[in-house]
Design a protein around this motif. Sequence first.
Motif, PDB file in Angstrom:
ATOM      1  N   ILE A 172     -13.898 -10.020 -14.075  1.00  0.00           N
ATOM      2  CA  ILE A 172     -13.013  -8.916 -13.828  1.00  0.00           C
ATOM      3  C   ILE A 172     -13.200  -7.396 -14.294  1.00  0.00           C
ATOM      4  O   ILE A 172     -12.901  -6.456 -13.985  1.00  0.00           O
ATOM      5  CB  ILE A 172     -11.726  -9.847 -13.801  1.00  0.00           C
ATOM      6  N   ASP A 173     -13.794  -8.065 -15.569  1.00  0.00           N
ATOM      7  CA  ASP A 173     -14.085  -6.690 -16.365  1.00  0.00           C
ATOM      8  C   ASP A 173     -15.236  -5.553 -16.046  1.00  0.00           C
ATOM      9  O   ASP A 173     -15.408  -5.037 -17.130  1.00  0.00           O
ATOM     10  CB  ASP A 173     -13.424  -7.256 -17.938  1.00  0.00           C
TER      11      ASP A 173
ATOM     12  N   ARG B 119     -11.040   4.351  -6.684  1.00  0.00           N
ATOM     13  CA  ARG B 119     -10.404   3.210  -7.267  1.00  0.00           C
ATOM     14  C   ARG B 119     -10.355   1.520  -7.063  1.00  0.00           C
ATOM     15  O   ARG B 119     -10.674   1.061  -5.716  1.00  0.00           O
ATOM     16  CB  ARG B 119      -8.723   3.195  -7.233  1.00  0.00           C
ATOM     17  N   ILE B 120     -10.177   0.235  -7.871  1.00  0.00           N
ATOM     18  CA  ILE B 120     -10.578  -0.826  -7.311  1.00  0.00           C
ATOM     19  C   ILE B 120      -9.313  -2.321  -7.891  1.00  0.00           C
ATOM     20  O   ILE B 120      -8.971  -1.826  -9.124  1.00  0.00           O
ATOM     21  CB  ILE B 120     -12.074  -1.485  -7.723  1.00  0.00           C
ATOM     22  N   ASP B 121      -8.837  -2.259  -6.773  1.00  0.00           N
ATOM     23  CA  ASP B 121      -7.963  -2.913  -7.135  1.00  0.00           C
ATOM     24  C   ASP B 121      -8.133  -4.628  -6.942  1.00  0.00           C
ATOM     25  O   ASP B 121      -8.431  -5.502  -6.185  1.00  0.00           O
ATOM     26  CB  ASP B 121      -6.618  -2.677  -5.934  1.00  0.00           C
ATOM     27  N   ILE B 122      -7.918  -5.777  -7.563  1.00  0.00           N
ATOM     28  CA  ILE B 122      -7.890  -6.901  -7.764  1.00  0.00           C
ATOM     29  C   ILE B 122      -6.557  -8.131  -7.966  1.00  0.00           C
ATOM     30  O   ILE B 122      -6.272  -7.631  -9.411  1.00  0.00           O
ATOM     31  CB  ILE B 122      -9.293  -7.500  -8.839  1.00  0.00           C
ATOM     32  N   ASP B 123      -7.096  -8.914  -6.830  1.00  0.00           N
ATOM     33  CA  ASP B 123      -5.688  -9.888  -7.754  1.00  0.00           C
ATOM     34  C   ASP B 123      -5.642 -11.246  -7.588  1.00  0.00           C
ATOM     35  O   ASP B 123      -6.406 -11.083  -5.956  1.00  0.00           O
ATOM     36  CB  ASP B 123      -4.458  -9.431  -6.761  1.00  0.00           C
TER      37      ASP B 123
ATOM     38  N   ALA C  94      -3.636 -16.531 -12.970  1.00  0.00           N
ATOM     39  CA  ALA C  94      -3.713 -15.833 -12.164  1.00  0.00           C
ATOM     40  C   ALA C  94      -3.977 -13.836 -13.002  1.00  0.00           C
ATOM     41  O   ALA C  94      -4.098 -13.943 -14.211  1.00  0.00           O
ATOM     42  CB  ALA C  94      -2.169 -14.978 -11.904  1.00  0.00           C
ATOM     43  N   LYS C  95      -5.244 -13.311 -12.281  1.00  0.00           N
ATOM     44  CA  LYS C  95      -5.760 -12.129 -12.687  1.00  0.00           C
ATOM     45  C   LYS C  95      -5.291 -10.868 -11.797  1.00  0.00           C
ATOM     46  O   LYS C  95      -5.967 -11.166 -10.926  1.00  0.00           O
ATOM     47  CB  LYS C  95      -7.564 -12.537 -13.339  1.00  0.00           C
ATOM     48  N   LYS C  96      -5.298 -10.432 -12.602  1.00  0.00           N
ATOM     49  CA  LYS C  96      -5.009  -8.640 -12.221  1.00  0.00           C
ATOM     50  C   LYS C  96      -5.642  -7.846 -12.941  1.00  0.00           C
ATOM     51  O   LYS C  96      -6.011  -7.386 -13.813  1.00  0.00           O
ATOM     52  CB  LYS C  96      -3.763  -8.143 -11.312  1.00  0.00           C
ATOM     53  N   SER C  97      -6.741  -6.694 -11.779  1.00  0.00           N
ATOM     54  CA  SER C  97      -7.273  -5.568 -11.907  1.00  0.00           C
ATOM     55  C   SER C  97      -6.989  -4.168 -11.996  1.00  0.00           C
ATOM     56  O   SER C  97      -7.536  -4.417 -10.937  1.00  0.00           O
ATOM     57  CB  SER C  97      -8.538  -6.204 -13.061  1.00  0.00           C
TER      58      SER C  97
ATOM     59  N   PRO D  97     -20.711  -2.574  -9.256  1.00  0.00           N
ATOM     60  CA  PRO D  97     -20.642  -4.426  -9.329  1.00  0.00           C
ATOM     61  C   PRO D  97     -20.154  -4.674  -8.026  1.00  0.00           C
ATOM     62  O   PRO D  97     -18.607  -3.991  -7.501  1.00  0.00           O
ATOM     63  CB  PRO D  97     -20.373  -4.858  -9.986  1.00  0.00           C
ATOM     64  N   ARG D  98     -20.741  -5.471  -7.109  1.00  0.00           N
ATOM     65  CA  ARG D  98     -20.166  -5.511  -5.783  1.00  0.00           C
ATOM     66  C   ARG D  98     -19.246  -6.511  -6.471  1.00  0.00           C
ATOM     67  O   ARG D  98     -18.406  -7.648  -7.669  1.00  0.00           O
ATOM     68  CB  ARG D  98     -21.334  -6.161  -5.152  1.00  0.00           C
ATOM     69  N   SER D  99     -18.339  -7.298  -5.174  1.00  0.00           N
ATOM     70  CA  SER D  99     -17.012  -7.981  -5.583  1.00  0.00           C
ATOM     71  C   SER D  99     -17.181  -9.080  -5.452  1.00  0.00           C
ATOM     72  O   SER D  99     -16.819  -9.439  -6.415  1.00  0.00           O
ATOM     73  CB  SER D  99     -16.313  -7.898  -3.673  1.00  0.00           C
ATOM     74  N   TYR D 100     -18.024  -9.813  -5.126  1.00  0.00           N
ATOM     75  CA  TYR D 100     -19.142 -10.641  -5.087  1.00  0.00           C
ATOM     76  C   TYR D 100     -18.920 -11.145  -6.746  1.00  0.00           C
ATOM     77  O   TYR D 100     -18.879 -12.834  -7.505  1.00  0.00           O
ATOM     78  CB  TYR D 100     -20.261 -10.762  -4.700  1.00  0.00           C
TER      79      TYR D 100
END
Length: 405
Positions: free
Chosen positions: A367-368, A296-300, A308-311, A345-348
């Motif tokens: 982010i996709d 599970r990966i959450d990005i804000d 604003a982008k959330k995923s 893919p890494r967070s970077y």
Amino acid sequence: KFEASGTAGILNIILKKSKKTGFNGSVIGTLGYLPQTNLNTNLSWRKGNVSWFLNGGGGYRESKNTNRNNAYLSTGDFRETHNESISKSKNDNYNASGGLLIDLTEKTSINASGTVRTFNGQNVGNIDYVNYGFNNAITTRNRTSTGNNDNLAFQGDFGLDHKFDDKGQILAVSLSLQSNRSNNGSDIYQTQNNLFDLENIIDQKTRNKTLIGKADYELPIGENSKLEAGYRIDINTNNYQNIITQSTSTLPFTLYLEDYSYRAKYEEMFNAGYVQFKSKIGKLAYQLGIRNENSRIDIDYLSFAGDAKKSVKNYNNLFPSVFLSYEISKDNQFLMNYSRRIDRPRSYFLIPNPSYSDNQNIFDGNIDLNPSYVDSYELGYSISKRKFTIKPTLYFRDQTDDVKI
């Protein structure tokens, strides 16, 4: 048993508990050109059912890098670009760690350790651009940058090992807590045709916290078989803050680059369980395993411009593995393996706008992006003669579901 990410192999991991009693220590030093210095000390003590260790050290290093590049572009007219980049860096690092191991009984032991690491670096860069445009019009640009990096990290580890009997039935439980703080700053100054054109000041802050918990169980069955099972949880939280200000020759004041100044939070949690069985039938040895990982990966993300982008990404995968070996004769055997892997893919690469250092070279995350998967096959032959071992291997890797761009 091991993480499903990556494609590297693991060869024969053997861990041995030290039986040396009393005090032991070593000091290792390094001297190198540019310069490079390093000094590390390792101390340990063991008596009865208690042992401890202390490690510490530090180092200093300078480096220099020169890069030249020629590019030819065709966009309606012929263009040519030359650039030369020279960078110099200095950094020093220090680390200290200590730990304690206590044998509660002959079959049960606990351990605890802690580590602190620091890193400080400075770098200076200079890039010269020469552009030949339409009708051989020449434009020269110079970009200089000075930067610094300050990093501080802590880690604490706790563990328990228990032997149920003398036949190899073992339970190992461990917990690791990690915290890292990184501050990066850059001042980038650009001139065009020897006149001031642009200045960017970049301030980047990153905070990272990680928790890793593991439990592994081994159960021997008869003389040739063993059942292994375990669980692992990884929780990782990153907080990013990136602020970029800009001054230009046409504006009398400093402004924010709002599209590239942002705050972001990245969280990932991986739950994994595995079971594997190894045995031998005559000359055929085999190991069969299956691993299940839930990710599970959450990005804000929020830029200063209000973008604003959330995923939220949530996926579950099974990773089987098969390892076979057939012994033709003593020290001669065929090997055949299969395993399925994941490449995340890494967070970077997921956080939008993670890097802005040059208006001609801008890196944006996507982010996709999604993971890709690798099926790895290996066929080999191993032959040993006295002190020599030869192991030719043929492997094939098939990568599917490539990352979405």
